[in-house]
Every structure is written in structure tokens, then in C-alpha cells.
Design an enzyme around this catalytic site. Structure first.
Site, PDB file in Angstrom:
ATOM      1  N   ARG A  19      27.647   9.029   8.554  1.00  0.00           N
ATOM      2  CA  ARG A  19      28.902   8.371   8.932  1.00  0.00           C
ATOM      3  C   ARG A  19      28.931   7.929  10.396  1.00  0.00           C
ATOM      4  O   ARG A  19      29.823   7.195  10.806  1.00  0.00           O
ATOM      5  CB  ARG A  19      30.093   9.295   8.617  1.00  0.00           C
ATOM      6  CG  ARG A  19      30.463   9.262   7.142  1.00  0.00           C
ATOM      7  CD  ARG A  19      31.559  10.250   6.829  1.00  0.00           C
ATOM      8  NE  ARG A  19      31.057  11.622   6.854  1.00  0.00           N
ATOM      9  CZ  ARG A  19      31.835  12.698   6.805  1.00  0.00           C
ATOM     10  NH1 ARG A  19      33.151  12.553   6.744  1.00  0.00           N
ATOM     11  NH2 ARG A  19      31.308  13.905   6.817  1.00  0.00           N
ATOM     12  N   LYS A  26      22.847  12.262  14.617  1.00  0.00           N
ATOM     13  CA  LYS A  26      24.205  12.640  15.036  1.00  0.00           C
ATOM     14  C   LYS A  26      24.222  13.668  16.164  1.00  0.00           C
ATOM     15  O   LYS A  26      24.905  13.479  17.172  1.00  0.00           O
ATOM     16  CB  LYS A  26      24.997  13.171  13.838  1.00  0.00           C
ATOM     17  CG  LYS A  26      26.357  13.743  14.244  1.00  0.00           C
ATOM     18  CD  LYS A  26      27.280  13.956  13.080  1.00  0.00           C
ATOM     19  CE  LYS A  26      26.940  15.209  12.323  1.00  0.00           C
ATOM     20  NZ  LYS A  26      27.920  15.457  11.238  1.00  0.00           N
ATOM     21  N   GLY A  84      21.986  22.056   1.136  1.00  0.00           N
ATOM     22  CA  GLY A  84      23.241  22.747   1.420  1.00  0.00           C
ATOM     23  C   GLY A  84      23.107  23.765   2.539  1.00  0.00           C
ATOM     24  O   GLY A  84      21.995  24.159   2.909  1.00  0.00           O
ATOM     25  N   THR A  85      24.273  24.192   3.052  1.00  0.00           N
ATOM     26  CA  THR A  85      24.270  25.098   4.208  1.00  0.00           C
ATOM     27  C   THR A  85      23.643  26.453   3.879  1.00  0.00           C
ATOM     28  O   THR A  85      23.000  27.067   4.736  1.00  0.00           O
ATOM     29  CB  THR A  85      25.695  25.300   4.745  1.00  0.00           C
ATOM     30  OG1 THR A  85      26.565  25.614   3.637  1.00  0.00           O
ATOM     31  CG2 THR A  85      26.227  24.050   5.422  1.00  0.00           C
ATOM     32  N   GLU A 162      35.526  25.121  -1.061  1.00  0.00           N
ATOM     33  CA  GLU A 162      35.306  23.801  -0.462  1.00  0.00           C
ATOM     34  C   GLU A 162      36.348  22.804  -0.973  1.00  0.00           C
ATOM     35  O   GLU A 162      36.808  22.903  -2.115  1.00  0.00           O
ATOM     36  CB  GLU A 162      33.897  23.308  -0.795  1.00  0.00           C
ATOM     37  CG  GLU A 162      32.805  24.133  -0.131  1.00  0.00           C
ATOM     38  CD  GLU A 162      32.959  24.180   1.378  1.00  0.00           C
ATOM     39  OE1 GLU A 162      32.920  23.118   2.023  1.00  0.00           O
ATOM     40  OE2 GLU A 162      33.143  25.293   1.924  1.00  0.00           O
ATOM     41  N   ASN A 235      31.927  13.921  12.786  1.00  0.00           N
ATOM     42  CA  ASN A 235      31.308  13.205  11.669  1.00  0.00           C
ATOM     43  C   ASN A 235      31.214  11.706  11.936  1.00  0.00           C
ATOM     44  O   ASN A 235      30.311  11.041  11.461  1.00  0.00           O
ATOM     45  CB  ASN A 235      32.096  13.436  10.376  1.00  0.00           C
ATOM     46  CG  ASN A 235      32.020  14.882   9.936  1.00  0.00           C
ATOM     47  OD1 ASN A 235      30.943  15.463   9.865  1.00  0.00           O
ATOM     48  ND2 ASN A 235      33.166  15.483   9.666  1.00  0.00           N
ATOM     49  N   ARG A 340      20.061   3.554  44.508  1.00  0.00           N
ATOM     50  CA  ARG A 340      19.101   3.857  43.441  1.00  0.00           C
ATOM     51  C   ARG A 340      18.329   5.127  43.799  1.00  0.00           C
ATOM     52  O   ARG A 340      18.412   5.624  44.916  1.00  0.00           O
ATOM     53  CB  ARG A 340      18.203   2.648  43.242  1.00  0.00           C
ATOM     54  CG  ARG A 340      18.986   1.470  42.622  1.00  0.00           C
ATOM     55  CD  ARG A 340      18.291   0.145  42.819  1.00  0.00           C
ATOM     56  NE  ARG A 340      16.927   0.201  42.325  1.00  0.00           N
ATOM     57  CZ  ARG A 340      15.976  -0.683  42.664  1.00  0.00           C
ATOM     58  NH1 ARG A 340      16.262  -1.671  43.499  1.00  0.00           N
ATOM     59  NH2 ARG A 340      14.766  -0.574  42.171  1.00  0.00           N
ATOM     60  N   TYR A 394       8.022  -5.362  48.576  1.00  0.00           N
ATOM     61  CA  TYR A 394       7.117  -5.606  47.441  1.00  0.00           C
ATOM     62  C   TYR A 394       6.274  -6.827  47.751  1.00  0.00           C
ATOM     63  O   TYR A 394       6.794  -7.933  47.967  1.00  0.00           O
ATOM     64  CB  TYR A 394       7.975  -5.833  46.192  1.00  0.00           C
ATOM     65  CG  TYR A 394       7.205  -5.924  44.904  1.00  0.00           C
ATOM     66  CD1 TYR A 394       6.195  -5.001  44.603  1.00  0.00           C
ATOM     67  CD2 TYR A 394       7.486  -6.921  43.971  1.00  0.00           C
ATOM     68  CE1 TYR A 394       5.501  -5.086  43.417  1.00  0.00           C
ATOM     69  CE2 TYR A 394       6.798  -7.003  42.779  1.00  0.00           C
ATOM     70  CZ  TYR A 394       5.795  -6.085  42.500  1.00  0.00           C
ATOM     71  OH  TYR A 394       5.115  -6.160  41.325  1.00  0.00           O
TER      72      TYR A 394
HETATM   73  C1  UD1 Z   1      31.006  22.958   5.980  1.00  0.00           C
HETATM   74  C2  UD1 Z   1      31.512  24.189   5.242  1.00  0.00           C
HETATM   75  C3  UD1 Z   1      33.042  24.155   5.213  1.00  0.00           C
HETATM   76  C4  UD1 Z   1      33.576  24.100   6.616  1.00  0.00           C
HETATM   77  C5  UD1 Z   1      32.987  22.918   7.369  1.00  0.00           C
HETATM   78  C6  UD1 Z   1      33.357  23.006   8.820  1.00  0.00           C
HETATM   79  C7  UD1 Z   1      29.866  24.798   3.555  1.00  0.00           C
HETATM   80  C8  UD1 Z   1      29.486  24.716   2.143  1.00  0.00           C
HETATM   81  N1  UD1 Z   1      30.989  24.198   3.904  1.00  0.00           N
HETATM   82  O1  UD1 Z   1      31.363  21.827   5.220  1.00  0.00           O
HETATM   83  O2  UD1 Z   1      33.539  25.311   4.564  1.00  0.00           O
HETATM   84  O3  UD1 Z   1      34.991  24.013   6.603  1.00  0.00           O
HETATM   85  O4  UD1 Z   1      31.551  22.933   7.283  1.00  0.00           O
HETATM   86  O5  UD1 Z   1      32.913  21.870   9.521  1.00  0.00           O
HETATM   87  O6  UD1 Z   1      29.175  25.410   4.346  1.00  0.00           O
HETATM   88  N2  UD1 Z   1      23.418  21.280   7.191  1.00  0.00           N
HETATM   89  C9  UD1 Z   1      22.067  21.541   7.148  1.00  0.00           C
HETATM   90  N3  UD1 Z   1      21.426  21.500   5.961  1.00  0.00           N
HETATM   91  C10 UD1 Z   1      22.057  21.216   4.795  1.00  0.00           C
HETATM   92  C11 UD1 Z   1      23.445  20.947   4.844  1.00  0.00           C
HETATM   93  C12 UD1 Z   1      24.097  20.994   6.056  1.00  0.00           C
HETATM   94  O7  UD1 Z   1      21.440  21.800   8.185  1.00  0.00           O
HETATM   95  O8  UD1 Z   1      21.385  21.204   3.755  1.00  0.00           O
HETATM   96  C13 UD1 Z   1      24.107  21.353   8.477  1.00  0.00           C
HETATM   97  C14 UD1 Z   1      24.674  20.024   8.928  1.00  0.00           C
HETATM   98  O9  UD1 Z   1      23.734  19.316   9.732  1.00  0.00           O
HETATM   99  C15 UD1 Z   1      25.881  20.440   9.737  1.00  0.00           C
HETATM  100  C16 UD1 Z   1      26.329  21.722   9.057  1.00  0.00           C
HETATM  101  O10 UD1 Z   1      25.213  22.201   8.347  1.00  0.00           O
HETATM  102  O11 UD1 Z   1      25.561  20.740  11.067  1.00  0.00           O
HETATM  103  C17 UD1 Z   1      27.515  21.511   8.122  1.00  0.00           C
HETATM  104  O12 UD1 Z   1      27.153  20.648   7.098  1.00  0.00           O
HETATM  105  P1  UD1 Z   1      28.185  19.640   6.459  1.00  0.00           P
HETATM  106  O13 UD1 Z   1      27.517  18.931   5.365  1.00  0.00           O
HETATM  107  O14 UD1 Z   1      28.806  18.827   7.540  1.00  0.00           O
HETATM  108  O15 UD1 Z   1      29.246  20.650   5.845  1.00  0.00           O
HETATM  109  P2  UD1 Z   1      30.745  20.347   5.457  1.00  0.00           P
HETATM  110  O16 UD1 Z   1      30.789  19.670   4.140  1.00  0.00           O
HETATM  111  O17 UD1 Z   1      31.446  19.717   6.578  1.00  0.00           O
HETATM  112 CA    CA Z   2      30.842  18.480   8.562  1.00  0.00          CA
END
Ligand code: UD1
Ligand code: CA
Length: 487
Positions: A19, A26, A84-85, A162, A235, A340, A394
């Protein structure tokens, strides 16, 4: 590492950040003089953990290079696919080896305003309550998009749901998961293995650990903070600008409370690592960036951009663009000066209007007051460079130095064909082109005596506007003569 310090802080930074619509990852976008990731690392280091782990994935060459620059001790864990996280944390833990024990704190690489002190209090709360898992939460006006903290009848945390998996009832909850968690490493290692991805996004949710721990009857709790902006993530570029403005507001306020006068906080931008002494005044439209330090009683602005500058006590810097240079105490610079890298304006010296300087040292009391270019020079103590002088540094191949001795008096519109030097106390004449060294105490003149060739324009440039103007002037002289004749 202090005794209470967690073993590991893990910073999640593998997500795509689509985004932002940017070629730049980012977490590498800047805010208040650091990248978003740089802010997260700063907060992480603030609690002195044994290790910091960064989970990277998208555009990982960019991110790895940045990590190597700003914090080479960070352990980099690569999450090839962003599942996923929960998956990200599992990947991060795998990078540590099986013998690692203790506690883990999870941060997000895109949450820049989290303060180390907040993190410290959160970790302390987690430790004092002897919990298996703690989550940092906040109540926000618009919880849309966040995971909601579901509490039971006794007020205890039950689970995190979520947005996309939430019921209408869940959506009315205004307490959100910041994403910042603390948990026991050994427990989480096992628990993460049991996570499923049967949810709206088909992802392994870290937040499912909360429900799991509750189901196992473990100690789970939330640490709610009032200052919700510290938990906000970036974001989009709209959010980036909003959080940058908020960060700036906080930084400017901190300086004002420490004794700096900021006339217009809204148009004054100060990076997070800048230092400014008390009783310095900052006038509107000024950006003070990077590792700039400013002494006491200085006057800065209006309309300055100062990057990585060192500015002494009592200096005055007006409408100036300057980087990687030094302005010593009581020196005056501007208006409309351009410094400079590698320039020093010595104590009590002056670099005046429409002067560009590069890699040039002005000793104390030396002055370049007007309309000049001084590049690759050394200007001695108390020397004065007349208006419109140029250091021709120069030769088309390499840069050469110009040296002006102490208390030399350089007239107007001089050109110094470097390498060349003028000795102590020497003088030069107006319009001189100095090609050869001038000994101390000498006068150097190079412009010949003036020669005036009457009527040259009419003969050599006939029909030009200049020739017409000359002709009109000549005719005017005649009519003046006529009017002056006696009536
Ligand atoms: C996540 C949380 C949500 C919380 C929100 C706060 C989960 C499932 N959800 O949602 O509860 O309110 O953050 O901002 O945790 N990332 C990785 N690898 C992945 C996925 C994500 O490194 O596979 C990192 C992203 O780069 C980012 C962070 O984890 O820094 C959060 O990921 P994002 O996808 O933004 O989570 P949200 O859907 O915002
Ligand atoms: Ca996020």
C-alpha cells in the site's frame, strides 16, 4: 544485559507493504531522521536484550543492507514466504538454535513511535506478573483493521480476533492488539507448532497464541497504554506523514521544554538525534536534520536546512542550506548561503549573502561576506575576501587548493586560479586574477589600466539594441544642449 532483560527482541519486517506503492521497502521509508525499521531497532536496543532478530523477506537485499549499516549485530532471519505473523516468529526462533531460552519480545518494523521506556515498562509488567504471555494494547477511536482484544467476564484476556474474522460484537471492541507481545520462548516454540491457518486470510496468526495459552490455563495478560499513537503502524504514505508530524511535534516539544525557543513548531522539523542547547532560538521554516548539534544562545532560521551540522554557541545562521560542516561559536552565516561538506566557518567569522563554500576552512574571524564561491580553500585568521571572488579550484581534471594567509585583504571580484596562495597580510587589487603565489605583505594587481574605445559599438555592433541605446544617448546629449541654449 541487565538481569531483567529479555533474551530476544524480534522485529518483524518481512511483509510487503504494497500500500506504500513504492520501490523502497516500507520499513526503509524515513521518519524524523531514521527509517521505520531504525526506530524499531532503537526501541529494541533500548531494553538491552541479549539478541535482536529481524525477520526479513520482501525486498530483503535492501533491508539486509540497511541492517548491516545501522545495526550489524542484528541476527537476520529470512522468511521466504510470508505465511503470517505466527510463521514469521517461528522462522525467527529457528534462527536462534534450540538452546535459546528466556523470554521473547515481538515488535513490528513499521511501528515507529514506540518509546523504549514504554517497552521497558511493558516487559517489567510481564515479568512481575510471571506471565507466559503478555500483549501490549491500547484503546483507539477507530479500531478498524486491528485485532480486537476480547476479555472475559472477570476482565482477563481471552483471545484476540482479527478484523476479518470478527463478528459484529467483536468489531465494537475498541481495545486493539498493538502487535507487541512478550512471551516465554520455550513455551512459544512448542505452541507455534500447533498453530493452524484456518482463518479468513489463510495465515498463521501470532495472535492465536493468546487463545492457546488461555486454553492451557497459563498466565496471560494485557498491558494497556493510554498513548495509543505509540502502537500505530504505517501502511500508507498518508499514515507515514501523519506519524512523522506527530513524531516531530513530540521532538519539538521536548526541545522547548529543555529551554529552546521554537517560534513556529508547525514549520520546524527536527530529527530525533539532533541536540540543541538552551536559549537557542529557532525561527520558522527550518529543518534540522541528521546528527546536527547546535550550541546555546544560537539563532537559527528562518528557512534553514541543516543536515549533519555542528553549530557553536551564539552562532547565527539565516536562510542557509548546509550539510556536514562546522559553524563555530559566534560566527554568522547567511542569508542565502550554501555550505557543502567539509566547510568550517571559524569562531566569530562570517560567510555572507550568496556565498557558496565547499571543503574550505575559514579560520577564526575570517570573512567571506558577499557573492563568492570558495571551494577547496584555507582562509587564514582575520582575512577578508571581497565581494564576487571565486576560488577556481577545478582545472578540468583535478581539484586544487587556494590558501589565503592571515589578515590578507582580498579586493572585489578576484579569481584565484588554484593551486595558488596569498601570504599573510597581503593585499590584492580589484578584479585581480591571481595565478601566481603572492608573498606576505605584497600587493598583487593583475587588471591592466582601463582602455576606452569611443564609438566601438556603433562600428562593431550596428543595429543591435545596444547600438540603438548608444545612439539615443548621443542624440539626447544634443537635445539637452539645445534646451540649455539661452531663451
Ligand atoms: C497485525 C495483528 C493484529 C494487530 C496489528 C497491529 C496478527 C495476525 N495480527 O495485523 O492483531 O492489531 O498487526 O498493527 O498478527 N509480517 C511478517 N511476515 C508475515 C506477515 C507479517 O514479517 O508473514 C510482519 C509485517 O512486515 C509487519 C507485521 O508483521 O511488520 C504485521 O503484519 P501485518 O500484515 O501488517 O499485520 P496486520 O494485518 O496489520
Ligand atoms: Ca499492519
Amino acid at each position: 544485559m541487565s538481569e531483567q532483560a529479555p533474551t530476544i527482541v524480534m522485529v518483524l519486517a518481512a511483509g510487503g507493504g504494497t500500500r506504500m506503492r513504492s520501490k523502497t521497502m516500507k520499513v526503509l521509508h524515513p521518519l524524523a531522521g531514521r527509517t521505520l525499521l531504525g526506530h524499531a531497532l532503537h526501541a529494541a536496543r533500548g531494553i538491552s536484550p541479549e539478541h535482536v532478530v529481524a525477520v526479513i523477506g520482501n525486498q530483503r537485499e535492501q533491508v539486509a543492507e540497511h541492517l548491516a549499516q545501522v545495526d550489524p549485530d542484528v541476527i537476520q532471519a529470512v522468511q521466504e514466504e510470508q505465511l503470517g505473523t505466527g510463521h514469521a516468529v517461528a522462522v525467527g526462533l529457528a534462527s536462534l538454535g534450540d538452546e535459546a531460552v528466556g523470554s521473547v519480545v515481538v515488535l513490528y518494523g513499521d511501528v515507529p513511535l514506540l518509546e523504549p521506556e514504554t517497552l521497558e515498562r511493558f516487559v517489567e509488567d510481564h515479568r512481575q506478573h510471571g506471565r507466559t504471555l503478555s500483549v501490549l494494547t491500547a484503546k483507539v477511536a477507530n479500531p478498524h483493521g486491528y485485532g480486537r482484544v476480547v476479555r472475559g467476564a472477570d476482565g482477563g484476556v481471552v483471545e484476540i480476533v482479527e478484523e476479518r474474522d470478527a463478528t459484529d460484537e467483536h468489531r465494537r471492541i475498541d481495545e486493539i492488539n498493538s502487535g507487541i507481545l512478550a512471551f516465554d520462548l520455550a513455551w512459544a516454540r512448542e505452541a507455534l507448532r500447533t498453530l493452524g491457518n484456518d482463518n479468513a486470510q489463510g495465515e498463521y496468526y501470532l495472535t492465536d497464541l493468546i487463545g492457546l495459552a488461555v486454553a492451557e490455563g497459563r498466565e496471560v495478560g494485557a498491558y494497556e497504554i493510554a498513548d495509543a499513537v505509540q502502537t500505530e503502524g504505517v501502511n500508507t504514505r498518508v499514515q507515514l506523514a501523519r506519524l512523522a508530524a506527530e513524531a516531530n511535534r513530540r521532538i519539538v516539544e521536548r526541545h522547548m521544554l529543555a529551554g529552546v525557543s521554537v517560534v513556529d513548531p508547525a514549520t520546524t522539523w527536527i530529527d530525533v538525534d539532533v541536540s540543541i542547547g538552551p536559549d537557542t532560538t529557532i525561527l520558522p521554516g527550518t529543518q534540522i536534520l541528521g546528527a546536527t548539534s547546535i550550541g546555546e544562545d544560537a539563532l537559527i532560521g528562518p528557512d534553514c536546512t541543516l543536515q549533519d551540522m555542528e553549530i557553536g554557541d551564539g552562532a547565527s545562521v539565516v536562510r542557509t542550506h548546509a550539510s556536514l560542516s562546522v559553524i563555530e561559536a559566534e560566527a554568522t552565516v547567511g542569508p542565502f548561503s550554501y555550505l557543502r561538506p567539509g566547510t568550517t566557518v571559524g569562531a566569530g567569522g562570517k560567510l555572507g549573502a550568496f556565498v557558496e563554500a565547499k571543503n574550505t576552512r575559514l579560520a577564526p574571524g575570517a570573512k567571506v561576506p558577499h557573492l563568492s564561491y570558495v571551494g577547496d580553500g584555507d582562509i587564514g585568521e582575520g582575512a577578508n575576501i571581497g565581494a564576487g571572488s571565486i576560488f577556481a579550484n577545478y582545472d578540468g581534471v583535478k581539484k586544487n587548493r587556494t590558501t589565503i594567509g592571515a589578515h590578507a585583504r582580498i579586493s572585489c571580484n578576484n579569481t584565484f586560479v588554484a593551486p595558488v596562495s596569498v601570504g599573510e597580510g597581503a593585499f590584492t587589487g580589484a578584479g585581480a586574477t591571481i595565478r601566481e603565489d603572492v608573498p606576505p605583505g605584497a600587493l598583487a594587481v593583475s587588471a591592466g589600466s582601463q582602455r576606452t574605445i569611443e564609438g566601438w559599438v556603433a562600428r562593431k555592433r550596428p543595429g543591435t539594441p545596444a547600438a540603438e541605446a548608444a545612439a539615443r544617448a548621443a542624440a539626447g546629449d544634443q537635445s539637452d544642449d539645445a534646451q540649455e541654449s539661452p531663451t
